[in-house]
Design a protein around this motif. Structure first.
Motif, PDB file in Angstrom:
ATOM      1  N   PRO A  61       0.830  -1.201   0.000  1.00 51.79           N
ATOM      2  CA  PRO A  61       0.000   0.000   0.000  1.00 51.79           C
ATOM      3  C   PRO A  61       0.870   1.260   0.000  1.00 51.79           C
ATOM      4  N   LYS A  62       0.352   2.322  -0.592  1.00 52.07           N
ATOM      5  CA  LYS A  62       1.093   3.580  -0.596  1.00 52.07           C
ATOM      6  C   LYS A  62       0.127   4.727  -0.780  1.00 52.07           C
ATOM      7  N   ALA A  63       0.568   5.900  -0.429  1.00 53.89           N
ATOM      8  CA  ALA A  63      -0.207   7.125  -0.611  1.00 53.89           C
ATOM      9  C   ALA A  63       0.401   7.890  -1.781  1.00 53.89           C
ATOM     10  N   ILE A  64      -0.452   8.365  -2.676  1.00 51.36           N
ATOM     11  CA  ILE A  64       0.003   9.116  -3.847  1.00 51.36           C
ATOM     12  C   ILE A  64      -0.629  10.501  -3.800  1.00 51.36           C
ATOM     13  N   SER A  65       0.185  11.522  -4.016  1.00 53.16           N
ATOM     14  CA  SER A  65      -0.336  12.888  -4.065  1.00 53.16           C
ATOM     15  C   SER A  65      -0.920  13.142  -5.440  1.00 53.16           C
ATOM     16  N   VAL A  66      -2.133  13.669  -5.465  1.00 53.55           N
ATOM     17  CA  VAL A  66      -2.803  14.045  -6.703  1.00 53.55           C
ATOM     18  C   VAL A  66      -3.239  15.493  -6.569  1.00 53.55           C
ATOM     19  N   LEU A  67      -3.742  16.058  -7.649  1.00 51.36           N
ATOM     20  CA  LEU A  67      -4.109  17.467  -7.663  1.00 51.36           C
ATOM     21  C   LEU A  67      -5.084  17.827  -6.538  1.00 51.36           C
ATOM     22  N   ALA A  68      -6.041  16.948  -6.265  1.00 52.00           N
ATOM     23  CA  ALA A  68      -7.065  17.245  -5.259  1.00 52.00           C
ATOM     24  C   ALA A  68      -6.650  16.828  -3.851  1.00 52.00           C
ATOM     25  N   GLY A  69      -5.450  16.290  -3.674  1.00 53.55           N
ATOM     26  CA  GLY A  69      -5.014  15.866  -2.339  1.00 53.55           C
ATOM     27  C   GLY A  69      -4.169  14.618  -2.409  1.00 53.55           C
ATOM     28  N   GLU A  70      -4.642  13.569  -1.750  1.00 56.29           N
ATOM     29  CA  GLU A  70      -3.882  12.328  -1.671  1.00 56.29           C
ATOM     30  C   GLU A  70      -4.834  11.154  -1.819  1.00 56.29           C
ATOM     31  N   LYS A  71      -4.388  10.082  -2.483  1.00 54.02           N
ATOM     32  CA  LYS A  71      -5.219   8.882  -2.567  1.00 54.02           C
ATOM     33  C   LYS A  71      -4.405   7.677  -2.116  1.00 54.02           C
ATOM     34  N   GLN A  72      -5.094   6.718  -1.543  1.00 55.90           N
ATOM     35  CA  GLN A  72      -4.468   5.479  -1.080  1.00 55.90           C
ATOM     36  C   GLN A  72      -4.612   4.427  -2.174  1.00 55.90           C
ATOM     37  N   VAL A  73      -3.506   3.757  -2.511  1.00 54.70           N
ATOM     38  CA  VAL A  73      -3.527   2.723  -3.547  1.00 54.70           C
ATOM     39  C   VAL A  73      -2.668   1.547  -3.094  1.00 54.70           C
ATOM     40  N   ASP A  74      -2.881   0.401  -3.731  1.00 53.35           N
ATOM     41  CA  ASP A  74      -1.951  -0.715  -3.561  1.00 53.35           C
ATOM     42  C   ASP A  74      -1.815  -1.448  -4.891  1.00 53.35           C
ATOM     43  N   THR A  75      -0.780  -2.252  -4.989  1.00 49.75           N
ATOM     44  CA  THR A  75      -0.470  -2.950  -6.244  1.00 49.75           C
ATOM     45  C   THR A  75      -0.486  -4.457  -6.030  1.00 49.75           C
ATOM     46  N   TYR A  76      -1.455  -4.954  -5.286  1.00 54.21           N
ATOM     47  CA  TYR A  76      -1.549  -6.381  -4.992  1.00 54.21           C
ATOM     48  C   TYR A  76      -2.185  -7.202  -6.103  1.00 54.21           C
ATOM     49  N   TYR A  77      -2.701  -6.576  -7.147  1.00 51.71           N
ATOM     50  CA  TYR A  77      -3.487  -7.301  -8.138  1.00 51.71           C
ATOM     51  C   TYR A  77      -2.882  -7.234  -9.542  1.00 51.71           C
ATOM     52  N   GLY A  78      -3.143  -8.305 -10.302  1.00 48.99           N
ATOM     53  CA  GLY A  78      -2.795  -8.379 -11.706  1.00 48.99           C
ATOM     54  C   GLY A  78      -4.013  -8.852 -12.471  1.00 48.99           C
ATOM     55  N   LEU A  79      -3.910  -8.852 -13.794  1.00 46.68           N
ATOM     56  CA  LEU A  79      -5.035  -9.216 -14.644  1.00 46.68           C
ATOM     57  C   LEU A  79      -4.521 -10.027 -15.817  1.00 46.68           C
ATOM     58  N   LEU A  80      -5.243 -11.066 -16.195  1.00 47.66           N
ATOM     59  CA  LEU A  80      -4.967 -11.855 -17.383  1.00 47.66           C
ATOM     60  C   LEU A  80      -6.135 -11.681 -18.337  1.00 47.66           C
ATOM     61  N   ALA A  81      -5.842 -11.324 -19.592  1.00 49.41           N
ATOM     62  CA  ALA A  81      -6.884 -11.111 -20.597  1.00 49.41           C
ATOM     63  C   ALA A  81      -6.528 -11.871 -21.862  1.00 49.41           C
ATOM     64  N   ASP A  82      -7.543 -12.219 -22.649  1.00 48.94           N
ATOM     65  CA  ASP A  82      -7.282 -12.933 -23.891  1.00 48.94           C
ATOM     66  C   ASP A  82      -6.790 -11.983 -24.981  1.00 48.94           C
ATOM     67  N   CYS A  83      -6.432 -12.537 -26.120  1.00 52.22           N
ATOM     68  CA  CYS A  83      -5.817 -11.742 -27.190  1.00 52.22           C
ATOM     69  C   CYS A  83      -6.804 -10.787 -27.868  1.00 52.22           C
ATOM     70  N   GLN A  84      -8.109 -10.957 -27.641  1.00 50.27           N
ATOM     71  CA  GLN A  84      -9.113 -10.081 -28.247  1.00 50.27           C
ATOM     72  C   GLN A  84      -9.407  -8.843 -27.411  1.00 50.27           C
ATOM     73  N   SER A  85      -8.889  -8.795 -26.180  1.00 52.22           N
ATOM     74  CA  SER A  85      -9.200  -7.705 -25.262  1.00 52.22           C
ATOM     75  C   SER A  85      -8.510  -6.409 -25.678  1.00 52.22           C
ATOM     76  N   ASP A  86      -9.188  -5.310 -25.438  1.00 52.98           N
ATOM     77  CA  ASP A  86      -8.660  -3.979 -25.749  1.00 52.98           C
ATOM     78  C   ASP A  86      -8.392  -3.266 -24.426  1.00 52.98           C
ATOM     79  N   ILE A  87      -7.198  -3.489 -23.876  1.00 57.15           N
ATOM     80  CA  ILE A  87      -6.806  -2.888 -22.607  1.00 57.15           C
ATOM     81  C   ILE A  87      -5.518  -2.112 -22.848  1.00 57.15           C
ATOM     82  N   LYS A  88      -5.464  -0.869 -22.371  1.00 61.26           N
ATOM     83  CA  LYS A  88      -4.306  -0.014 -22.645  1.00 61.26           C
ATOM     84  C   LYS A  88      -3.800   0.675 -21.391  1.00 61.26           C
ATOM     85  N   ALA A  89      -2.527   1.013 -21.425  1.00 60.15           N
ATOM     86  CA  ALA A  89      -1.905   1.822 -20.376  1.00 60.15           C
ATOM     87  C   ALA A  89      -0.697   2.508 -21.001  1.00 60.15           C
ATOM     88  N   ASP A  90      -0.806   3.793 -21.222  1.00 60.53           N
ATOM     89  CA  ASP A  90       0.325   4.552 -21.748  1.00 60.53           C
ATOM     90  C   ASP A  90       0.210   5.998 -21.274  1.00 60.53           C
TER      91      ASP A  90
END
Length: 129
Positions: A61-90
């Motif tokens: 878990p960690k706290a991230i500063s954003v424009l409106a203040g701070e948000k709590q997040v964690d990176t405990y999860y991953g995702l598996l998708a098939d080759c037809q899925s349209d998922i992006k991150a850039d």
């Protein structure tokens, strides 16, 4: 059918089988930033639905500063998708979705390939608390 094509098809079937062991249906809310004049416009659109598999990874878990203040997040999860899925991150695209009572943001997308052909996608997720 060549051996390479058989291997590609087999791997795609493995990904789909793995997803079906614990499937989750998601609809993605995509925020795309496009250049407009001297700045950027934000365009929001819905993508999906897709059937994916959410899984637990290591993270913290960690706290991230954003424009409106701070948000709590964690990176405990991953995702598996098939080759037809349209998922992006850039740098210009942010995909987010809700599942199992939690809110997630896609942080990275890793295509799984054989011989240059995509057989599925693994994604790093950030859970917003």
């Amino acid at each position: 059918m060549s051996q390479l094509n058989q291997l590609i098809e087999m791997r795609r079937n493995h990904v789909n089988w793995s997803i079906q062991q614990n499937p989750t249906d998601i609809s993605i809310k995509r925020l795309v930033r496009v250049k407009a004049g001297g700045g950027f416009d934000e365009i929001e659109k819905d993508v999906g639905p897709f059937t994916v598999r959410l899984y637990v990874t290591s993270g913290s878990p960690k706290a991230i500063s954003v424009l409106a203040g701070e948000k709590q997040v964690d990176t405990y999860y991953g995702l598996l998708a098939d080759c037809q899925s349209d998922i992006k991150a850039d740098t210009h695209t942010t995909d987010s979705f809700k599942a199992n009572g939690m809110e997630f943001e896609v942080k990275a997308v890793f295509p799984q390939t054989i011989g240059g052909e995509v057989t599925g996608y693994q994604c790093e997720l950030e859970r917003v608390m």
